[in-house]
Design an enzyme around this catalytic site. Structure first.
Site, PDB file in Angstrom:
ATOM      1  N   ASP A 103       0.719  -1.348   0.067  1.00 35.52           N
ATOM      2  CA  ASP A 103      -0.043  -0.038  -0.107  1.00 35.52           C
ATOM      3  C   ASP A 103       0.888   1.311  -0.033  1.00 35.52           C
ATOM      4  O   ASP A 103       1.102   1.753   0.929  1.00 35.52           O
ATOM      5  CB  ASP A 103      -0.763  -0.097   1.324  1.00 35.52           C
ATOM      6  CG  ASP A 103      -1.900   1.020   0.963  1.00 35.52           C
ATOM      7  OD1 ASP A 103      -1.976   1.880  -0.089  1.00 35.52           O
ATOM      8  OD2 ASP A 103      -2.929   1.018   1.991  1.00 35.52           O
ATOM      9  N   ILE A 104       1.389   1.711  -1.192  1.00 30.58           N
ATOM     10  CA  ILE A 104       2.481   2.729  -1.278  1.00 30.58           C
ATOM     11  C   ILE A 104       1.870   3.997  -1.956  1.00 30.58           C
ATOM     12  O   ILE A 104       2.196   5.085  -1.751  1.00 30.58           O
ATOM     13  CB  ILE A 104       3.456   2.325  -2.040  1.00 30.58           C
ATOM     14  CG1 ILE A 104       3.014   1.884  -3.675  1.00 30.58           C
ATOM     15  CG2 ILE A 104       4.310   1.102  -1.421  1.00 30.58           C
ATOM     16  CD1 ILE A 104       4.542   1.843  -4.575  1.00 30.58           C
ATOM     17  N   LYS A 105       0.654   3.873  -2.504  1.00 22.66           N
ATOM     18  CA  LYS A 105      -0.432   4.735  -3.210  1.00 22.66           C
ATOM     19  C   LYS A 105       0.755   6.053  -3.868  1.00 22.66           C
ATOM     20  O   LYS A 105       0.462   7.248  -3.662  1.00 22.66           O
ATOM     21  CB  LYS A 105      -1.037   5.960  -2.157  1.00 22.66           C
ATOM     22  CG  LYS A 105      -2.038   4.915  -1.279  1.00 22.66           C
ATOM     23  CD  LYS A 105      -2.963   5.587  -0.479  1.00 22.66           C
ATOM     24  CE  LYS A 105      -4.204   4.894   0.322  1.00 22.66           C
ATOM     25  NZ  LYS A 105      -3.315   3.977   1.139  1.00 22.66           N
ATOM     26  N   ARG A 106       1.440   5.452  -4.783  1.00 20.84           N
ATOM     27  CA  ARG A 106       2.450   6.310  -5.573  1.00 20.84           C
ATOM     28  C   ARG A 106       1.867   6.807  -6.889  1.00 20.84           C
ATOM     29  O   ARG A 106       0.756   6.097  -7.408  1.00 20.84           O
ATOM     30  CB  ARG A 106       3.723   5.664  -6.027  1.00 20.84           C
ATOM     31  CG  ARG A 106       4.334   5.075  -4.566  1.00 20.84           C
ATOM     32  CD  ARG A 106       4.881   6.181  -3.853  1.00 20.84           C
ATOM     33  NE  ARG A 106       6.048   5.865  -2.860  1.00 20.84           N
ATOM     34  CZ  ARG A 106       6.013   5.642  -1.831  1.00 20.84           C
ATOM     35  NH1 ARG A 106       4.993   5.960  -0.852  1.00 20.84           N
ATOM     36  NH2 ARG A 106       6.985   5.204  -1.264  1.00 20.84           N
TER      37      ARG A 106
END
Length: 307
Positions: A103-106
């Site tokens: 879960d990095i939401k890049r």
């Protein structure tokens, strides 16, 4: 990669993912004090404590679940030792046979997104050697910069058999400030959903009929979830917001397709900090991992009864 996830979901009859989002207040005192005594009150001690905590959680639940979802910010806040704990957690989850959703939401301009994609789900070359730096199987992607920010991830997915979940309608209360705004008569989240279909069109697999480009849609918005399910029939949906954020099994049916597939539901602190919940308090801090297993079993039962 989506097929690997689906096979594990079917094998374990559990469309759930455990969010490994450690906070200091969640880690039992016996673990923290052990590492503070050995290394001092510092970032290195916290990194080791986080990893030991995660190992306990994984050992107690891996046979019940198909995947875990470590949230990188919870590790980044503790600097390099925190990131080391993140990487060790990814590797240990793989040893347990689990799919890892980072879960990095890049999401950024093209070259920067490419670097993020290579670092998290791709490979980097150093001389004649290739390395997989973080080595997650699937990552979350922020589409705010448009196709320039997403297509580098899609390219790496195709090259390395990985997947992404694109933020479409998130579970947080203020998501509607932007995501619900009408553009030419449509809410923005619907427009993003249409792009998810477009981005994933070339990666739909024949075995189960799902794309490597999935979507994030919060359990806290079940009516929107049901609508988006129809708009993205070939995209898997990662569903946050279950448990501590208010979502429950009765909210989830619309997120699934008629084949019983199509969604995977996340719970984070409701699982990993279950021992702090009155329902599981009898396990105590020493039994935090067993409390988490009991919470996973209850979550699976709740979802199976309602979808």
């Amino acid at each position: 990669m989506i097929n690997n996830l689906i096979k594990l979901i079917k094998e374990k009859n559990a469309p759930i993912v455990v969010g490994l989002d450690p906070q200091l207040g969640f880690i039992p005192e016996q673990i923290l004090s052990k590492w503070y005594k050995e290394l001092g009150n510092n970032l290195e001690a916290v990194g080791e404590a986080i990893f030991e905590y995660n190992v306990g959680l994984l050992d107690a639940t891996y046979d019940l679940i198909p995947a875990v979802k470590p949230q990188i910010a919870m590790y980044e806040q503790f600097g390099i030792p925190g990131l080391a704990a993140f990487k060790k957690t990814v590797d240990y989850a793989h040893e347990k046979g689990l799919v890892v959703i980072g879960d990095i939401k890049r999401g950024d301009i093209g070259s920067t997104s490419e670097a993020y994609a290579l670092g998290h789900i791709g490979t980097v070359s150093i001389g004649e050697n290739e390395f997989q730096p973080f080595d997650e199987d699937i990552v979350t992607v922020n589409p705010y910069l448009g196709s320039d920010g997403v297509m580098p991830f899609v390219k790496v997915c195709e090259q390395c058999n990985r997947g992404i979940f694109v933020l479409v309608k998130t579970s947080n209360p203020s998501s509607g400030e932007f995501q619900d705004r009408l553009i030419d008569g449509k809410p923005l989240y619907e427009i993003v959903a249409e792009k998810v279909n477009e981005w994933g069109a070339t990666s739909v697999d024949d075995e189960y009929g799902y794309s490597e480009v999935g979507a994030v849609v919060g359990a806290t918005y079940p009516e929107m979830g049901a609508k988006l399910r129809k708009l993205m029939p070939k995209s898997y949906i990662l569903v946050p917001g279950y448990g501590a954020q208010g979502g429950s099994g009765k909210d989830l049916k619309g997120f699934f397709n008629e084949d019983g597939l199509g969604a995977i539901v996340n719970s984070s602190r409701g699982i990993i900090a279950a021992y702090k919940n009155d329902k599981y308090s009898s396990f105590g801090a020493a039994g935090y991992a067993d409390a988490s297993r009991a919470a996973v079993e209850d979550m699976i039962k709740d979802i199976r009864e309602n979808i």
